[in-house]
Design a protein around this motif. Sequence first.
Motif, PDB file in Angstrom:
ATOM      1  N   PRO A   1       0.831  -1.610  -0.317  1.00 26.16           N
ATOM      2  CA  PRO A   1      -0.196  -0.248  -0.008  1.00 26.16           C
ATOM      3  C   PRO A   1       0.633   1.553  -0.086  1.00 26.16           C
ATOM      4  O   PRO A   1       2.287   1.643   0.815  1.00 26.16           O
ATOM      5  N   GLN A   2      -0.037   2.460  -0.630  1.00 31.14           N
ATOM      6  CA  GLN A   2       1.679   3.131  -1.024  1.00 31.14           C
ATOM      7  C   GLN A   2       1.738   4.079   1.251  1.00 31.14           C
ATOM      8  O   GLN A   2       2.389   4.388   0.888  1.00 31.14           O
ATOM      9  N   GLU A   3       0.867   4.169   1.548  1.00 34.80           N
ATOM     10  CA  GLU A   3       1.014   5.056   3.191  1.00 34.80           C
ATOM     11  C   GLU A   3       2.326   3.694   3.388  1.00 34.80           C
ATOM     12  O   GLU A   3       2.567   4.374   4.625  1.00 34.80           O
ATOM     13  N   TYR A   4       2.693   2.367   3.157  1.00 33.61           N
ATOM     14  CA  TYR A   4       3.947   2.069   3.860  1.00 33.61           C
ATOM     15  C   TYR A   4       5.114   2.480   3.321  1.00 33.61           C
ATOM     16  O   TYR A   4       5.885   2.371   3.810  1.00 33.61           O
ATOM     17  N   LEU A   5       4.884   3.779   2.468  1.00 32.68           N
ATOM     18  CA  LEU A   5       5.957   4.124   1.278  1.00 32.68           C
ATOM     19  C   LEU A   5       6.658   5.728   2.654  1.00 32.68           C
ATOM     20  O   LEU A   5       7.812   6.142   2.622  1.00 32.68           O
ATOM     21  N   LEU A   6       5.935   5.614   3.317  1.00 37.36           N
ATOM     22  CA  LEU A   6       6.012   6.962   4.706  1.00 37.36           C
ATOM     23  C   LEU A   6       5.930   8.499   3.073  1.00 37.36           C
ATOM     24  O   LEU A   6       7.494   8.667   3.419  1.00 37.36           O
ATOM     25  N   GLY A   7       5.963   8.602   2.737  1.00 36.16           N
ATOM     26  CA  GLY A   7       5.921   9.903   1.711  1.00 36.16           C
ATOM     27  C   GLY A   7       7.392  10.087   0.757  1.00 36.16           C
ATOM     28  O   GLY A   7       7.542  10.386   0.381  1.00 36.16           O
ATOM     29  N   ASN A   8       7.825   8.143   0.434  1.00 30.74           N
ATOM     30  CA  ASN A   8       9.174   8.520   0.161  1.00 30.74           C
ATOM     31  C   ASN A   8       9.624   6.987  -0.635  1.00 30.74           C
ATOM     32  O   ASN A   8       9.961   5.829   0.440  1.00 30.74           O
ATOM     33  N   ARG A   9       9.103   7.131  -1.814  1.00 33.04           N
ATOM     34  CA  ARG A   9       9.874   5.940  -1.962  1.00 33.04           C
ATOM     35  C   ARG A   9      10.582   4.831  -2.370  1.00 33.04           C
ATOM     36  O   ARG A   9      11.363   3.922  -2.330  1.00 33.04           O
ATOM     37  N   ASP A  10      11.893   5.513  -2.144  1.00 26.94           N
ATOM     38  CA  ASP A  10      13.405   5.680  -2.772  1.00 26.94           C
ATOM     39  C   ASP A  10      13.189   5.005  -1.561  1.00 26.94           C
ATOM     40  O   ASP A  10      14.187   4.144  -1.147  1.00 26.94           O
ATOM     41  N   LEU A  11      13.157   5.503  -0.007  1.00 27.56           N
ATOM     42  CA  LEU A  11      13.513   5.586   0.971  1.00 27.56           C
ATOM     43  C   LEU A  11      13.581   3.938   1.460  1.00 27.56           C
ATOM     44  O   LEU A  11      14.017   3.117   1.906  1.00 27.56           O
ATOM     45  N   TYR A  12      11.963   4.046   1.321  1.00 29.57           N
ATOM     46  CA  TYR A  12      11.668   2.669   0.289  1.00 29.57           C
ATOM     47  C   TYR A  12      12.563   1.366   0.331  1.00 29.57           C
ATOM     48  O   TYR A  12      12.310   0.384   0.846  1.00 29.57           O
ATOM     49  N   MET A  13      12.764   1.445  -0.441  1.00 30.00           N
ATOM     50  CA  MET A  13      13.097   0.143  -1.811  1.00 30.00           C
ATOM     51  C   MET A  13      15.008   0.126  -0.925  1.00 30.00           C
ATOM     52  O   MET A  13      14.811  -0.795  -1.157  1.00 30.00           O
TER      53      MET A  13
END
Length: 342
Positions: A274-286
């Motif tokens: 889910p998008q909310e899991y990315l905490l607003g930063n896709r690169d950081l999540y990756m």
Amino acid sequence: MKRRTFLIGSAGLAVGASAGLMPSFAQDAKPEKPALTLGVGGKPLLYYLPLTIAERKGFFKEEGLDVTINDFAGGSKSLQALVGGSVDVVTGAYEHTIRMQDKGQDITAVCDLGRFPGIVIAVRKNLEGEVKSVADLKGRKIGVTAPGSSTALMLQYALLKNGLKAEDASIIGIGGGAGAVAAMKSGEIDGISNLDPVIAQLEFEGDIKVLLDTRTEAGTRELFGGPNPAATVYLKREFAEANPVTTQRLVNAFMKSLKWIGQASPADIADTVPQEYLLGNRDLYMQAVKNSKEMYSPDGMVTKEGYDSMMGVLKTLDPDLANADVAYEKTFDPKFVQAAKT
């Protein structure tokens, strides 16, 4: 508590599972209890990524299961729900099976999801001059997902291993999402014992100094001296005995999830959660996924070495378990994983 219901469709067998390996009871039979309630404590954490992938990729659906997921504040809460009967199964820390077996409650793991804890202990960046190791955490306020959870357990064990008492630091429940990040940034706590993506965000933004990292085998062996099973799928043995097909299908779904994670790129995973899991930063999540990928189980098995490591932790940490005699075989039933494996 967040509540998510996923409507699931027809049955299927585990990917790659041969007829010779699949228990006869699960060959073509329908699940005895296709509608299941599953408890978890902090679903957005990468610790529980196999659950999210099983849900989002439709692996429960492929296995003919309709799974309602109750997301509690921490792992100890989901255990309580299982004991109380409000959930059928839990994705939670392996150590709970040992604790409950010692109390005479026949709760067993049926699939390992994480072979390393993936937990990081860190201190607020502006304290790094004063707090240079875990030994310097005495008297500090440390945030964990929830008291009694695996993040609290590891913190207490690390304190003991560094010459302190388990109670020498104040343990404060802060959850495992944006609230945990906010607690650290606001100065509400001095340190943190938590998981990705929380840790990855705090690292990225320069808010913490890492003291201990069990996202890797090296960091795990540094603290525990060996592997240390983390997230598992566990349930009451009586449930598995009464619902063997259902249990097999559930394990099939999680084994598919582990296989998918093993082959997926961080971008694939970021696209799936889910998008909310990315905490607003896709690169950081990756980056967080990359940091944590080593911790997921490649085969779903809790090894005897892993059991010995966890038993050693509990005997050291908990006086009630100092003389515990809980057999490895009671804490993990391998037959469902063995049937689902290729």
